[in-house]
Design an enzyme around this catalytic site. Structure first.
Site, PDB file in Angstrom:
ATOM      1  CG  ASP A   1      -2.038  -0.979   1.105  1.00 34.49           C
ATOM      2  OD1 ASP A   1      -2.086  -1.657   0.051  1.00 34.49           O
ATOM      3  OD2 ASP A   1      -2.854  -1.077   2.040  1.00 34.49           O
ATOM      4  CG  ASP A  61      -0.763   5.112  -0.321  1.00 36.02           C
ATOM      5  OD1 ASP A  61      -1.633   4.844  -1.176  1.00 36.02           O
ATOM      6  OD2 ASP A  61      -0.879   4.857   0.887  1.00 36.02           O
ATOM      7  CB  SER A  95     -34.774  -8.364 -20.327  1.00 37.28           C
ATOM      8  OG  SER A  95     -35.781  -8.437 -21.287  1.00 37.28           O
ATOM      9  CD  GLU A 144     -21.478 -15.297 -16.944  1.00 39.43           C
ATOM     10  OE1 GLU A 144     -20.360 -15.094 -16.478  1.00 39.43           O
ATOM     11  OE2 GLU A 144     -21.892 -14.773 -17.989  1.00 39.43           O
ATOM     12  CE  LYS A 167     -31.220 -12.319 -14.206  1.00 38.02           C
ATOM     13  NZ  LYS A 167     -31.233 -11.012 -13.572  1.00 38.02           N
ATOM     14  CG  ASP A 181     -29.704  -8.949  -6.999  1.00 39.65           C
ATOM     15  OD1 ASP A 181     -30.219  -8.257  -7.895  1.00 39.65           O
ATOM     16  OD2 ASP A 181     -30.274  -9.214  -5.928  1.00 39.65           O
ATOM     17  NE  ARG A 239     -31.725  -4.246 -19.664  1.00 42.05           N
ATOM     18  CZ  ARG A 239     -33.049  -4.190 -19.726  1.00 42.05           C
ATOM     19  NH1 ARG A 239     -33.695  -3.349 -18.963  1.00 42.05           N
ATOM     20  NH2 ARG A 239     -33.705  -4.978 -20.545  1.00 42.05           N
ATOM     21  CE1 TYR A 263     -24.044  -9.082 -16.791  1.00 45.53           C
ATOM     22  CE2 TYR A 263     -24.217  -9.007 -19.174  1.00 45.53           C
ATOM     23  CZ  TYR A 263     -24.627  -8.570 -17.936  1.00 45.53           C
ATOM     24  OH  TYR A 263     -25.601  -7.636 -17.824  1.00 45.53           O
ATOM     25  CE  LYS A 280     -24.889 -15.064 -20.850  1.00 45.17           C
ATOM     26  NZ  LYS A 280     -23.756 -14.204 -20.628  1.00 45.17           N
ATOM     27  CE  LYS A 287     -34.566 -13.727 -10.783  1.00 44.63           C
ATOM     28  NZ  LYS A 287     -35.406 -12.675 -11.331  1.00 44.63           N
ATOM     29  CB  CYS A 345     -40.020 -17.340  32.820  1.00 46.18           C
ATOM     30  SG  CYS A 345     -39.765 -18.739  31.726  1.00 46.18           S
ATOM     31  CB  CYS A 386     -40.778 -21.744  34.887  1.00 44.55           C
ATOM     32  SG  CYS A 386     -39.573 -20.423  35.030  1.00 44.55           S
ATOM     33  CB  CYS A 404     -36.019 -17.391  32.582  1.00 49.19           C
ATOM     34  SG  CYS A 404     -36.624 -18.480  33.881  1.00 49.19           S
ATOM     35  CB  CYS A 435     -36.985 -22.453  33.885  1.00 51.18           C
ATOM     36  SG  CYS A 435     -37.739 -22.030  32.309  1.00 51.18           S
TER      37      CYS A 435
HETATM   38  S1  IVH Z   1     -26.316 -12.090 -20.038  1.00 49.62           S
HETATM   39  C1  IVH Z   1     -29.061 -10.928 -23.699  1.00 49.62           C
HETATM   40  N1  IVH Z   1     -25.224 -12.768 -17.816  1.00 49.62           N
HETATM   41  O1  IVH Z   1     -29.676  -9.896 -16.040  1.00 49.62           O
HETATM   42  C2  IVH Z   1     -28.878 -10.512 -22.307  1.00 49.62           C
HETATM   43  N2  IVH Z   1     -26.929 -11.116 -17.787  1.00 49.62           N
HETATM   44  O2  IVH Z   1     -32.440 -10.240 -16.894  1.00 49.62           O
HETATM   45  C3  IVH Z   1     -27.521 -10.849 -21.889  1.00 49.62           C
HETATM   46  N3  IVH Z   1     -27.362 -10.219 -15.548  1.00 49.62           N
HETATM   47  O3  IVH Z   1     -29.925  -6.972 -17.873  1.00 49.62           O
HETATM   48  C4  IVH Z   1     -27.404 -10.837 -20.460  1.00 49.62           C
HETATM   49  N4  IVH Z   1     -25.866 -11.427 -14.499  1.00 49.62           N
HETATM   50  O4  IVH Z   1     -28.068  -7.070 -16.236  1.00 49.62           O
HETATM   51  C5  IVH Z   1     -26.139 -11.988 -18.415  1.00 49.62           C
HETATM   52  N5  IVH Z   1     -24.124 -13.448 -15.919  1.00 49.62           N
HETATM   53  C6  IVH Z   1     -25.031 -12.675 -16.503  1.00 49.62           C
HETATM   54  C7  IVH Z   1     -25.818 -11.756 -15.789  1.00 49.62           C
HETATM   55  C8  IVH Z   1     -26.760 -10.997 -16.462  1.00 49.62           C
HETATM   56  C9  IVH Z   1     -26.785 -10.497 -14.362  1.00 49.62           C
HETATM   57  C10 IVH Z   1     -28.458  -9.250 -15.737  1.00 49.62           C
HETATM   58  C11 IVH Z   1     -28.236  -8.300 -16.863  1.00 49.62           C
HETATM   59  C12 IVH Z   1     -29.493  -8.273 -17.664  1.00 49.62           C
HETATM   60  C13 IVH Z   1     -30.440  -9.000 -16.784  1.00 49.62           C
HETATM   61  C14 IVH Z   1     -31.412  -9.744 -17.647  1.00 49.62           C
END
Ligand code: IVH
Length: 675
Positions: free
Chosen positions: A36, A40, A85, A118, A120, A122, A141, A229, A295, A319, A412, A415, A430, A436
Site C-alpha cells: 500500500d 501511495d 433482458s 454463470e 446472475k 444482482d 441499461r 459477462y 447461454k 432464478k 418467564c 415457569c 429467566c 424452569c
Molecule cells: S447475459 C441478452 N449474464 O440480467 C442478455 N446477464 O435479466 C444478456 N445479468 O440486464 C445478459 N448477471 O443485467 C447476463 N451473468 C449474466 C448476468 C446478467 C446479471 C443481468 C443483466 C441483464 C439482466 C437480464
C-alpha cells in the site's frame, strides 16, 4: 529542456502503467503485489507530475478514479445494440421447456446442448465502450435502447480497466454488472449509521444509489465492483471468437473480473446440477446473485436461435426462489433458551420464502426490535437465506396501521420465574435456572446432541414429553429410563423404547471434552471444551482450577473463565455431575507410559510458552518420569517452569518461595535423568 520534458512524459507513462497494473492485481485478481505504501508513493508522484504539467493528464490516468467534476444531470446515450433482458425460469419444468425448444430449433435430435453457465449477478447492467483500448463511455441499461451516461462514476470502480490489457480491436463494448460486495455493503451501512444517514436495504440498492450520484467523488467512496459477462461487436482483431466460453476468457485477458464459478454444462441434467451446486455456495459468496444464466455456448448456434421480443432465445435466467417476502407480523412471543436467554420470536402470517413456508422468525433481542422499529401488526420484510434461520429484516412503515408496541414480559412464560436484564448485556434471562422446564428441556436436548453425548434417536418432541411427565428432571435421569416406562409415552413403541435405552446406555462411554461440552456451561462451546480437556486432562484438575488458571489457556478470557468457575462452584451443578458419575459415565484417561521414576512425586507447574515443547509435550516428559503437572501453584509444588510471557503464576511462585526454573534448566532436569 526538450530532453527533460520527454523524460517527464515517459515517467508519467510508466507511473500510469505501474498503477493500473497494481489496481488490476488488487481489485480484479485479488492478488496484490505492491505494498500500500509503495502504491501511495507512486500515486502521489503521478499527481505531482500531472499538477505541474496539466497537459499530461489524460482520462485514463489512475488519478482520475477519485472522482471529478460535479454534473447537473446524466446525459442520455443510445446503445449501439439494445441491452436485452432474459426470460426467467422459475421451476424445473421451465428449464425442460427451454432445452426442448433449443434442441428442436437446432435439430439436435438426441444430442445434448452445451451451455455456458454463470451466476446472475444482482446489480446493475452497464455498457462500457473502449476506443483504441481506452474507456470512453459508460452507460446504464435504462430502457434497453437509451441509457444514462455515467462515465465519471464508472471511472471510480477499481475493477474496471481504464485501459484494456493486451491487444483489443479499435472499438470494443463490454457489458456486465456493477455490484457492491457484501462486506463493502456492510461497511457502508455502518458508516451511514454513524453519520445518522439512511440505511440501504440491500447491496443492489446501495450500488444503484452510489452509481446515481452526480458527484463522482461520493461514488468514489462507495467501493463498487464489476463483473463482465458479454462482449458486443467485433471481438478479436484477428480471427473470430466462436463460443461464450472464449468470450469469457477474452474478457479476462482484457483485464476484467468474471465469475470464477462459470462452467460449461450439458443438457437439463447439467443445468440442474450446476444450479444446485451454486445454490449451496451462494450464502458464502462475496456478492449477491439471484439465479444462474445459461447461454447456448456456440455463438453460431446463438445466431441461429435469434430473439423473441426483447430476449434472446439462446439464454435463460434460472432464478433462485426469492429470499425476501413481505408478510404480516401477527404477534411477538418469547422463547426461553438453554441458558435462560429470552428470545423474542415473530409469529407471522404464513408466507413462502426461499421455497419454504415460514411462520416464525427470530427477532434476536429487545434491542434489535427497538433498533429496527418493529411493532406488532406491522407488515415486515422476512428473509431466509440458505439454511439460515428466518429473520425479520424491517417493517414497511408506509403500510403501518393500528400497530402495538412490544414489551418484554417480566415473568418467564414457561415457569413464571423472574426475568431480568443483565447489566451490559442486551439479553434478558429467566432466572429460574434448572427449575424452569424450558431451560431443562433445552439443556437435555443439548446434552443429547451429536457433539455432546451423541445419543441417537432422542428428538425434541420426546424430550418435551420426558420433561413434562417429569420422567427426566436432570441429565442423570436419562440413564435411569427403562424401556417399559418409556413405551407408555405417546407414539412410542416397545422396539423404539428399547433402541433409545440402548443408545442412552451406549453414551456412558465418552470423552472428557464431550462431557464438558454436554454440561452446557455458559460460554463453553465445543472448541473451548476440547481445550479444557486437553489442558487439564482430568475432571479433578478442571474443577480445582481458579479463574487465573483457566485464563492460562489461550483464547480463554475473563468472561469465559468466570462462567466456568461459577458453574463448578455451584453445588447443584456439582450434584448433577456426581449423579452422572454414579450412573457410570466414564472416559478413558490417557495414560502415559512411565519410562523411569527420576521425577517421582515431583510436582510441576508450567506457565508461559516454552520454545521447544508444547504444553502437552512438556507434561508428558514430566509424567513419563513419574512426576505430575498441576495447574495451581501451591506450597506443595516442587518446580514452576517459566516460558515466555509467564502468567500470574510466576508472582505466586515467588510469593510462596517455590523453586522457579526456566526452559534451559527444565531440559537439564529431564535430560540428566535420562542418563
Ligand atoms: S447475459 C441478452 N449474464 O440480467 C442478455 N446477464 O435479466 C444478456 N445479468 O440486464 C445478459 N448477471 O443485467 C447476463 N451473468 C449474466 C448476468 C446478467 C446479471 C443481468 C443483466 C441483464 C439482466 C437480464
Amino acid at each position: 529542456m526538450n530532453d527533460d520534458y520527454s523524460k517527464i512524459k515517459t515517467r508519467a507513462n510508466v507511473l500510469r502503467r505501474i498503477l493500473n497494473q497494481a489496481n488490476h492485481e488488487y481489485y480484479t485478481l485479488d492478488d496484490p503485489k505492491l505494498l500500500d505504501s509503495e502504491y501511495d508513493q507512486l500515486f502521489r508522484e503521478l499527481i505531482s507530475v500531472e499538477q505541474k504539467h496539466p497537459e499530461l493528464l489524460i482520462d485514463d490516468s489512475p488519478t482520475q478514479r477519485v472522482g471529478s467534476k460535479i454534473l447537473d444531470f446524466f446525459p442520455s446515450v443510445s446503445h449501439s445494440s439494445p441491452m436485452l433482458s432474459l426470460n426467467n425460469a422459475i421451476e424445473a419444468s421451465d428449464v425442460n421447456q427451454f432445452d426442448r425448444r433449443i434442441k428442436d430449433l437446432l435439430q439436435l435430435g438426441t444430442a445434448e446442448v452445451t451451455y455456458f453457465a454463470e451466476p446472475k449477478f444482482d446489480g446493475l447492467a452497464i455498457a462500457l465502450q473502449y476506443v483504441d483500448g481506452v474507456l470512453v463511455q459508460a452507460a446504464t441499461r435504462g430502457d434497453g435502447t437509451t441509457g444514462e451516461r455515467v462515465t465519471e462514476n464508472i471511472r471510480t470502480v477499481r475493477s474496471i480497466p481504464l485501459v484494456l490489457r493486451g491487444v483489443a480491436p479499435n472499438v470494443v463494448e463490454v457489458r456486465g454488472e456493477v455490484v457492491m460486495m457484501k462486506r463493502d455493503f456492510a461497511d457502508l451501512n455502518r458508516r451511514q449509521t454513524k453519520a445518522g444517514e439512511k440505511l440501504f436495504a440491500n447491496p443492489r440498492n446501495a450500488a444503484a444509489g452510489s452509481l446515481r450520484q452526480l458527484d463522482s467523488k461520493i461514488t468514489a467512496t462507495r467501493k463498487l465492483s464489476f463483473f463482465a459477462y458479454s462482449l458486443e461487436g467485433p471481438t478479436k482483431p484477428n480471427g473470430a471468437v466462436q463460443s461464450q466460453l472464449e468470450i469469457s476468457n477474452l474478457l479476462k485477458e482484457y483485464g476484467f473480473a468474471t465469475s470464477n464459478l462459470s462452467d460449461l454444462v450439458k443438457g437439463v441434467k447439467g443445468i440442474q446440477h450446476f444450479f444446485e451446486h451454486v445454490a449451496i455456495l451462494r450464502p458464502n459468496l462475496d456478492y449477491e446473485i439471484d439465479g444462474i444464466v445459461y447461454k447456448v455456448n456456440g455463438l453460431e448456434d446463438q445466431q441461429k436461435l435469434g430473439y423473441v421480443a426483447r430476449a434472446p432465445k439462446y439464454a435463460i435466467a434460472y432464478k433462485f426462489p426469492p429470499e425476501e417476502e413481505i408478510t404480516k407480523l401477527l404477534d411477538i412471543e418469547v422463547q426461553v433458551g438453554r441458558t435462560g436467554a429470552i428470545t423474542p420470536v415473530a409469529r407471522l402470517k404464513p408466507v413462502r420464502v426461499g421455497g419454504v413456508v415460514v411462520t416464525n422468525a427470530t427477532l434476536h433481542n429487545q434491542d434489535e426490535i427497538v433498533r429496527k422499529q418493529i411493532k406488532i401488526g406491522d407488515y415486515v420484510v422476512v428473509r431466509r437465506a440458505g439454511d439460515v434461520i428466518p429473520e425479520v429484516v424491517r417493517p414497511i412503515i408506509d403500510k403501518r396501521e393500528g400497530v402495538k408496541e412490544f414489551t418484554m414480559p417480566t415473568l418467564c412464560p414457561e415457569c413464571s420465574g423472574e426475568i431480568v436484564k443483565e447489566p451490559e448485556e442486551s439479553v434478558y434471562r429467566c432466572t429460574a435456572g434448572m427449575k424452569c422446564c424450558a431451560q431443562r428441556a433445552q439443556s437435555i436436548w443439548h446434552f443429547c446432541s451429536r457433539k455432546a453425548m451423541n445419543i441417537d434417536g432422542i428428538g425434541e418432541r420426546l424430550i418435551d414429553q420426558l420433561v413434562e411427565s417429569e420422567l427426566v428432571k436432570s441429565f442423570a435421569d436419562l440413564y435411569r429410563l427403562e424401556p417399559e416406562r418409556l413405551s407408555t409415552l405417546d407414539r412410542m413403541g416397545k422396539k423404539s423404547a428399547e433402541n433409545i435405552c440402548r443408545e442412552i446406555s451406549k453414551s456412558r462411554k465418552t470423552s472428557l471434552s464431550r462431557f464438558i461440552y454436554s454440561l452446557g456451561i455458559r460460554n463453553v462451546g465445543e472448541q473451548t471444551a476440547k481445550e479444557l480437556a486437553r489442558y487439564f486432562e482430568t475432571y479433578e484438575g478442571l474443577i480445582a482450577a481458579t479463574e487465573e488458571d483457566l485464563m492460562e489457556i489461550p483464547d480463554i478470557g475473563p468472561i469465559v473463565a468466570r462462567s466456568i468457575k461459577q458453574y463448578f462452584d455451584d453445588p447443584d451443578a456439582r450434584g448433577v455431575i456426581e449423579s452422572l458419575f454414579e450412573m457410570g459415565i466414564s472416559w478413558r484417561q490417557e495414560n502415559t507410559v512411565i519410562k523411569n521414576k527420576t521425577l517421582i512425586e515431583k510436582k510441576f507447574v508450567l506457565t508461559g510458552t516454552l520454545k521447544d515443547f508444547s504444553r502437552d509435550e512438556a507434561k508428558r516428559e514430566v509424567e513419563s518420569r513419574g512426576g505430575t503437572v498441576t495447574s495451581a501453584v501451591s506450597k506443595n509444588v516442587n518446580y514452576v517452569v517459566i516460558g515466555e510471557k509467564p502468567g500470574s503464576k510466576l508472582k505466586k511462585a515467588t510469593d510462596l518461595g517455590v523453586k522457579i526454573i526456566d526452559e534451559f534448566m527444565f531440559k537439564r532436569l529431564i535430560e540428566n535423568d535420562d542418563e
